[in-house]
Write an enzyme that holds these catalytic residues in place. Structure first.
Site, PDB file in Angstrom:
ATOM      1  N   GLU A  59       0.821  -1.209   0.000  1.00 51.96           N
ATOM      2  CA  GLU A  59       0.000   0.000   0.000  1.00 51.96           C
ATOM      3  C   GLU A  59       0.859   1.264   0.000  1.00 51.96           C
ATOM      4  O   GLU A  59       0.530   2.248  -0.668  1.00 51.96           O
ATOM      5  CB  GLU A  59      -0.940   0.002   1.212  1.00 51.96           C
ATOM      6  CG  GLU A  59      -2.080  -0.996   1.117  1.00 51.96           C
ATOM      7  CD  GLU A  59      -2.994  -0.737  -0.079  1.00 51.96           C
ATOM      8  OE1 GLU A  59      -3.115   0.433  -0.490  1.00 51.96           O
ATOM      9  OE2 GLU A  59      -3.573  -1.693  -0.596  1.00 51.96           O
ATOM     10  N   TYR A 105      -6.722   6.121   4.774  1.00 56.38           N
ATOM     11  CA  TYR A 105      -6.887   5.138   3.711  1.00 56.38           C
ATOM     12  C   TYR A 105      -6.013   3.910   3.945  1.00 56.38           C
ATOM     13  O   TYR A 105      -6.489   2.762   3.874  1.00 56.38           O
ATOM     14  CB  TYR A 105      -6.558   5.723   2.331  1.00 56.38           C
ATOM     15  CG  TYR A 105      -6.263   4.612   1.353  1.00 56.38           C
ATOM     16  CD1 TYR A 105      -7.302   3.822   0.857  1.00 56.38           C
ATOM     17  CD2 TYR A 105      -4.953   4.274   1.008  1.00 56.38           C
ATOM     18  CE1 TYR A 105      -7.051   2.746   0.027  1.00 56.38           C
ATOM     19  CE2 TYR A 105      -4.692   3.196   0.177  1.00 56.38           C
ATOM     20  CZ  TYR A 105      -5.745   2.439  -0.311  1.00 56.38           C
ATOM     21  OH  TYR A 105      -5.486   1.360  -1.102  1.00 56.38           O
ATOM     22  N   ASP A 123      -9.454   5.374  -1.827  1.00 57.19           N
ATOM     23  CA  ASP A 123      -8.295   5.927  -2.536  1.00 57.19           C
ATOM     24  C   ASP A 123      -8.787   6.686  -3.766  1.00 57.19           C
ATOM     25  O   ASP A 123      -9.994   6.917  -3.942  1.00 57.19           O
ATOM     26  CB  ASP A 123      -7.306   4.821  -2.912  1.00 57.19           C
ATOM     27  CG  ASP A 123      -7.835   3.886  -3.992  1.00 57.19           C
ATOM     28  OD1 ASP A 123      -9.040   3.958  -4.334  1.00 57.19           O
ATOM     29  OD2 ASP A 123      -7.037   3.092  -4.514  1.00 57.19           O
TER      30      ASP A 123
END
Length: 365
Positions: A38, A121, A139
């Site tokens: 991520e 997020y 996102d």
């Protein structure tokens, strides 16, 4: 979730099963590996970040390995990805996990959010993908899908707009399968509901998409602010002394902090040869050098960052001998050793075209 909203998630999850990309971070429930992926993908496309992820995980397979590594090595494995604060934050957060969580990746949203460099997020993505916790991950892809699905024109770069989209994301979240839901909506935005020319004719949500019905797809999502791009001009001085070269670690609060580069003079425009020879900073830099030979002015290199456009040239000179003043300011290394140092992508582009520099060991090759 109301029946009228369940169809959004249900259709996207069915679409995902048939159309998703096979990616290594989707084949694990290890929160550490999901977290690494991520962070890499925050400002990087999947096709660019894929190989970086594999190399990073191979070298730093767990939290302890990353926490005990030297920052210079971490940055070297990040070289070329850009946004180097991500790598520094990763390194810092790994040490946080060792110090405060006993080396075990935290398993609650609030604790994951405490890690340096982790925002709402990322915390939501890790908690839903690794632990299947019912939190919506929003996102850029999700913003786009939601904006079009609900024809929502609230700017996504304002606090008010982000609150609206957070509520929409939570409203359609499949709380029984949050991991599958979040993966589906993100992939849906990445592959089908793309920024330009989305494939609306083959969209499984077409019948429910308000933007499609109102013909506003191309205008969504909305941003309130425009990014101001600043132009900067870098004159790099390649100081050769026999088989040696001079570099310096960037420690200022500026781009590429923690990476290494050559002696640099920033100016209002790139130097001509005469301007270079007459520049006071150049004279001061080489004041104790007995002999100076200007060998070459490179072509102009253009490097685009989010808020900056950099124009650079590399001025190659040869000196004999070196000076104590120069060696006090810079690190003297052999040409062949430069591959051991993390460098900005701009400099790496230049080095790849220079025969005297051995880039064969570059980890990105």
């Amino acid at each position: 979730m109301p029946e009228s909203l369940q169809i959004y998630s249900r259709n996207m999850q069915k679409w995902f099963v048939e159309n998703h990309r096979e990616l290594p971070w989707r084949e694990t429930k290890d929160p550490y590996k999901i977290w690494i992926s991520e962070i890499i993908l925050q400002q990087t496309r999947v096709n660019q970040g894929y190989d970086y992820y594999l190399r990073f995980i191979e070298r730093f397979p767990d939290i302890k390995t990353l926490a005990t590594a030297d920052e210079t090595e971490v940055l070297r494995f990040w070289q070329g990805l850009g946004y180097y604060s991500r790598a520094r934050n990763l390194h810092f957060a790994a040490r946080q996990i060792v110090e405060y969580f006993g080396g075990i990746f935290p398993d609650t949203f609030s604790d994951v959010l405490k890690l340096k460099g982790v925002g709402v997020y990322t915390a939501a993505a890790v908690c839903s993908f690794a632990y299947n916790q019912p939190v919506a991950a929003v996102d850029g892809n999700v913003y786009r899908v939601l904006a079009r699905l609900f024809d929502e024109s609230a700017p996504i770069d304002t606090a008010e707009g982000q609150k609206i989209f957070a509520n929409l994301a939570a409203e359609i979240l499949d709380k029984h399968s949050p991991s599958a839901h979040n993966q589906s909506i993100m992939e849906f935005g990445a592959l089908l509901c793309v920024p330009v020319s989305p494939d609306c004719n083959n969209c499984v949500l077409q019948d429910h998409c308000q933007a499609f019905a109102k013909k506003t797809v191309d205008s969504l999502p909305v941003k309130a602010k425009k990014t101001k791009v600043v132009e900067r001009f870098f004159n790099y001085i390649i100081i050769n002394e026999k088989e040696n070269i001079f570099i310096k670690k960037r420690i200022e609060k500026d781009i590429w902090r923690g990476l290494y580069d050559f002696p640099l003079i920033e100016s209002g425009k790139l130097f001509s040869k005469n301007e270079f020879l007459e520049n006071e900073q150049v004279k001061n830099l080489l004041r104790d050098v007995e002999k100076i030979f200007v060998n070459n002015f490179s072509a102009t290199y253009k490097h685009i960052l989010t808020h900056r456009k950099i124009f650079a040239q590399f001025i190659e000179i040869e000196i004999a001998p070196s000076s104590k003043a120069l060696e006090k300011q810079y690190i003297k290394i052999k040409h062949s050793d430069i591959a051991n140092f993390p460098l900005p992508r701009l400099i790496d582009k230049y080095l790849c075209g220079c025969k005297q520099f051995n880039r064969a060991e570059d980890i990105r090759r």
